[in-house]
Design a protein around this motif. Structure first.
Motif, PDB file in Angstrom:
ATOM      1  N   ASN A 155       1.585   5.444   0.391  1.00 23.53           N
ATOM      2  CA  ASN A 155       0.833   5.848   1.269  1.00 23.53           C
ATOM      3  C   ASN A 155       0.452   7.509  -0.006  1.00 23.53           C
ATOM      4  O   ASN A 155       2.052   8.033  -0.977  1.00 23.53           O
ATOM      5  CB  ASN A 155       1.812   7.160   2.715  1.00 23.53           C
ATOM      6  CG  ASN A 155       1.776   7.908   3.140  1.00 23.53           C
ATOM      7  OD1 ASN A 155       0.548   8.816   2.526  1.00 23.53           O
ATOM      8  ND2 ASN A 155       1.432   7.722   4.580  1.00 23.53           N
ATOM      9  N   LYS A 158       0.750  -1.182  -0.094  1.00 25.42           N
ATOM     10  CA  LYS A 158      -0.155  -0.446   0.080  1.00 25.42           C
ATOM     11  C   LYS A 158       1.081   1.546   0.347  1.00 25.42           C
ATOM     12  O   LYS A 158       1.661   1.184   0.795  1.00 25.42           O
ATOM     13  CB  LYS A 158      -0.893  -0.281   0.983  1.00 25.42           C
ATOM     14  CG  LYS A 158      -1.457   0.657   0.956  1.00 25.42           C
ATOM     15  CD  LYS A 158      -2.680   1.109   0.188  1.00 25.42           C
ATOM     16  CE  LYS A 158      -3.860   2.389   0.297  1.00 25.42           C
ATOM     17  NZ  LYS A 158      -5.358   1.801  -0.045  1.00 25.42           N
ATOM     18  N   ILE A 196      -3.062   2.937  10.310  1.00 28.20           N
ATOM     19  CA  ILE A 196      -2.703   1.419   9.718  1.00 28.20           C
ATOM     20  C   ILE A 196      -3.924   0.572  10.035  1.00 28.20           C
ATOM     21  O   ILE A 196      -4.158   0.290  11.208  1.00 28.20           O
ATOM     22  CB  ILE A 196      -1.246   0.421   9.899  1.00 28.20           C
ATOM     23  CG1 ILE A 196      -0.415   1.862   8.838  1.00 28.20           C
ATOM     24  CG2 ILE A 196      -1.163  -0.827   8.440  1.00 28.20           C
ATOM     25  CD1 ILE A 196       1.447   1.017   9.168  1.00 28.20           C
ATOM     26  N   ILE A 211      -4.160   2.183   4.766  1.00 29.79           N
ATOM     27  CA  ILE A 211      -3.110   3.317   4.887  1.00 29.79           C
ATOM     28  C   ILE A 211      -4.885   4.240   5.563  1.00 29.79           C
ATOM     29  O   ILE A 211      -4.986   4.573   4.355  1.00 29.79           O
ATOM     30  CB  ILE A 211      -2.134   4.042   4.698  1.00 29.79           C
ATOM     31  CG1 ILE A 211      -1.346   2.726   4.377  1.00 29.79           C
ATOM     32  CG2 ILE A 211      -2.025   5.409   5.304  1.00 29.79           C
ATOM     33  CD1 ILE A 211       0.181   3.686   3.856  1.00 29.79           C
ATOM     34  N   SER A 225      -2.295   9.649   7.326  1.00 27.78           N
ATOM     35  CA  SER A 225      -1.125   8.425   7.620  1.00 27.78           C
ATOM     36  C   SER A 225      -1.591   8.624   9.194  1.00 27.78           C
ATOM     37  O   SER A 225       0.098   8.335   9.232  1.00 27.78           O
ATOM     38  CB  SER A 225      -0.376   9.749   6.558  1.00 27.78           C
ATOM     39  OG  SER A 225      -0.801   9.860   5.557  1.00 27.78           O
ATOM     40  N   MET A 260       1.072   4.690  12.470  1.00 25.80           N
ATOM     41  CA  MET A 260       1.637   4.425  11.636  1.00 25.80           C
ATOM     42  C   MET A 260       3.223   4.431  11.548  1.00 25.80           C
ATOM     43  O   MET A 260       3.888   3.617  11.445  1.00 25.80           O
ATOM     44  CB  MET A 260       1.317   4.881  10.685  1.00 25.80           C
ATOM     45  CG  MET A 260       2.272   5.018   8.923  1.00 25.80           C
ATOM     46  SD  MET A 260       0.579   5.688   8.178  1.00 25.80           S
ATOM     47  CE  MET A 260       2.662   6.665   6.879  1.00 25.80           C
TER      48      MET A 260
END
Length: 163
Positions: free
Chosen positions: A7, A5, A55, A48, A52, A69
């Motif tokens: 960001n 994944k 998770i 995410i 940010s 995260m």
């Protein structure tokens, strides 16, 4: 690696592997920020949050976990009301990161808040044997938010998020 994944905000990449580990990478420096054992069973999805900071990970162990995260610390372990004995096929954070969408391998999708309260349940698709996925989308004709899900019967299913 079985899942990756990216960001959208920074140069961070999240990965998950068949070893049940989550890893966070800084792609500018090509260095691993952390690697943790996330679940005792294989990880089925990662996501995410839009800001940010969080998770999410889901697993065949029937749980969804929320993680800090940057610290790699588990903040919460959640279980789907819709089928706590069934593996979680996927978990997606809503675009606002206020809700989580769980897909159980019992043909049920559930929309949850971070207190693990089931807000809405969606049925109609088939998911009992394979890992499927779903996405939050916006209906181009109406502008309304929707959920679009794959299904083992070969069709796509869509639900109005607000109805």
């Amino acid at each position: 690696m079985t899942h990756v994944k990216f960001n959208d905000v920074s140069n961070i990449v999240l990965s998950a592997g068949a070893d049940n580990m989550l890893a966070l990478w800084d792609i500018r420096s090509s260095k691993q920020i952390f690697k943790i054992l996330a679940h005792p069973e294989p990880i089925t999805s990662i996501d995410i949050s839009s800001d940010s900071s969080l998770i999410s990970s889901s697993s065949y162990d029937c749980y969804v976990r929320l993680w800090d995260m940057m610290k790699g610390q588990c903040l919460k372990t959640m279980m789907a009301d819709a089928g706590s004995k069934d593996p979680i096929s996927f978990c997606r954070m809503s675009p606002s990161s206020e809700h989580l969408l769980f897909g159980n391998m019992n043909s049920t999708l559930g929309l949850y808040n971070y207190n693990n309260d089931l807000l809405k349940e969606y049925k109609g698709h088939q998911n009992e044997s394979y890992q499927i996925d779903a996405k939050f989308i916006k209906n181009k004709k109406t502008g309304k938010p929707m959920i679009l899900s794959g299904s083992e019967d070969g069709y796509l299913y869509g639900w109005d998020l607000n109805s």
